[in-house]
Design a protein around this motif. Structure first.
Motif, short mmCIF file in Angstrom:
data_model
loop_
_atom_site.label_atom_id
_atom_site.label_comp_id
_atom_site.label_asym_id
_atom_site.label_seq_id
_atom_site.Cartn_x
_atom_site.Cartn_y
_atom_site.Cartn_z
N TYR A 41 -15.12 -24.36 0.27
CA TYR A 41 -15.82 -23.10 -0.02
C TYR A 41 -15.36 -21.95 0.87
N LYS A 42 -14.41 -22.22 1.78
CA LYS A 42 -13.87 -21.15 2.62
C LYS A 42 -12.80 -20.40 1.82
N THR A 43 -13.29 -19.70 0.82
CA THR A 43 -12.40 -18.95 -0.08
C THR A 43 -12.70 -17.47 0.03
N ASP A 44 -11.81 -16.66 -0.52
CA ASP A 44 -12.02 -15.21 -0.52
C ASP A 44 -13.30 -14.84 -1.27
N ASP A 45 -13.63 -15.62 -2.31
CA ASP A 45 -14.86 -15.35 -3.07
C ASP A 45 -16.11 -15.47 -2.21
N ASN A 46 -16.07 -16.33 -1.21
CA ASN A 46 -17.24 -16.56 -0.35
C ASN A 46 -17.20 -15.76 0.95
N LEU A 47 -16.16 -14.97 1.13
CA LEU A 47 -16.08 -14.10 2.30
C LEU A 47 -17.03 -12.93 2.13
N ILE A 48 -17.73 -12.58 3.19
CA ILE A 48 -18.63 -11.43 3.12
C ILE A 48 -17.82 -10.17 3.39
N LYS A 49 -17.86 -9.27 2.45
CA LYS A 49 -17.15 -7.99 2.60
C LYS A 49 -17.94 -7.11 3.57
N GLY A 50 -17.22 -6.38 4.38
CA GLY A 50 -17.89 -5.47 5.32
C GLY A 50 -18.07 -6.05 6.71
N CYS A 51 -17.56 -7.27 6.91
CA CYS A 51 -17.61 -7.87 8.25
C CYS A 51 -16.22 -7.76 8.87
N GLN A 52 -16.19 -7.42 10.15
CA GLN A 52 -14.91 -7.32 10.85
C GLN A 52 -14.31 -8.71 11.03
N SER A 53 -15.15 -9.67 11.40
CA SER A 53 -14.67 -11.04 11.50
C SER A 53 -14.90 -11.72 10.16
N LYS A 54 -14.32 -12.88 10.01
CA LYS A 54 -14.47 -13.60 8.75
C LYS A 54 -15.78 -14.37 8.75
N VAL A 55 -16.55 -14.19 7.69
CA VAL A 55 -17.81 -14.91 7.51
C VAL A 55 -17.83 -15.42 6.08
N TRP A 56 -17.95 -16.73 5.96
CA TRP A 56 -18.04 -17.33 4.63
C TRP A 56 -19.46 -17.82 4.42
N ALA A 70 -22.68 -21.81 5.95
CA ALA A 70 -21.87 -20.68 6.36
C ALA A 70 -20.96 -21.06 7.52
N ASP A 71 -20.04 -20.17 7.81
CA ASP A 71 -19.19 -20.32 8.99
C ASP A 71 -18.59 -18.95 9.30
N SER A 72 -18.13 -18.81 10.52
CA SER A 72 -17.45 -17.58 10.92
C SER A 72 -16.38 -17.93 11.94
N ASP A 73 -15.37 -17.08 12.03
CA ASP A 73 -14.32 -17.30 13.01
C ASP A 73 -14.63 -16.63 14.35
N ALA A 74 -15.81 -16.01 14.47
CA ALA A 74 -16.23 -15.36 15.72
C ALA A 74 -17.57 -15.94 16.17
N ILE A 75 -17.69 -16.28 17.45
CA ILE A 75 -18.89 -17.01 17.90
C ILE A 75 -20.18 -16.22 17.80
N ILE A 76 -20.16 -14.92 18.12
CA ILE A 76 -21.39 -14.13 18.00
C ILE A 76 -21.78 -13.98 16.54
N THR A 77 -20.79 -13.69 15.71
CA THR A 77 -21.05 -13.54 14.27
C THR A 77 -21.58 -14.84 13.68
N LYS A 78 -21.07 -15.95 14.15
CA LYS A 78 -21.56 -17.25 13.69
C LYS A 78 -23.04 -17.42 14.07
N GLY A 79 -23.41 -16.93 15.24
CA GLY A 79 -24.81 -16.97 15.66
C GLY A 79 -25.69 -16.09 14.78
N ILE A 80 -25.16 -14.93 14.40
CA ILE A 80 -25.92 -14.00 13.54
C ILE A 80 -26.17 -14.64 12.18
N ILE A 81 -25.11 -15.19 11.57
CA ILE A 81 -25.29 -15.79 10.25
C ILE A 81 -26.18 -17.04 10.36
#
Length: 140
Positions: A41-56, A70-81
């Motif tokens: 599910y880590k596809t472009d379709d599941n990427l959130i637009k408008g995030c600087q880091s990648k969030v699926w 969900a997942d993110s490539d940034a630790i703070i962003t991962k905490g937010i999601i």
């Protein structure tokens, strides 16, 4: 448990910390405990637009309730999601649509994020609600 109850729990947890460094550390811990999205599910379709880091984010309906991973490539962003997934996962789509997100302001999250992260936070909330709208129309 209702969305409101979960949000109150999150507010209580964040109020235990005196400063934002402790809160950031807690968010990182929440991110580490996040139910991770499957690789498929880590596809472009599941990427959130408008995030600087990648969030699926992936959503699926289970017994009339939306379950988010969900997942993110940034630790703070991962905490937010992780906070948002906790608040909205395993809830009925209509409840997600109707839920307010004032708890984000109450824990002081928005004001302590950089402008780009704050925009990303808004995009994440919007995406979770869009999933709820999409699934709600399927239920009718």
């Amino acid at each position: 448990m209702t969305i409101k109850k979960i949000q109150e729990e999150i507010i209580d947890e964040f109020s235990m910390f005196d400063d934002w460094m402790q809160r950031y550390e807690y968010m990182i811990e929440l991110g580490k405990a996040l139910p991770l999205i499957e690789e498929q599910y880590k596809t472009d379709d599941n990427l959130i637009k408008g995030c600087q880091s990648k969030v699926w984010v992936h959503a699926e309906l289970d017994d009339d309730k939306l379950v988010f991973t969900a997942d993110s490539d940034a630790i703070i962003t991962k905490g937010i999601i992780a906070i948002l997934v906790r608040a909205f996962s395993n809830q009925k789509p209509q409840d997600i649509i109707d839920a307010d997100v004032e708890f984000i302001d109450e824990i002081g999250l928005k004001e302590h994020l950089s402008p780009t992260r704050a925009n990303g936070l808004v995009s994440m909330i919007k995406q979770l609600k869009l999933y709820a709208v999409a699934y709600q129309t399927q239920l009718k």
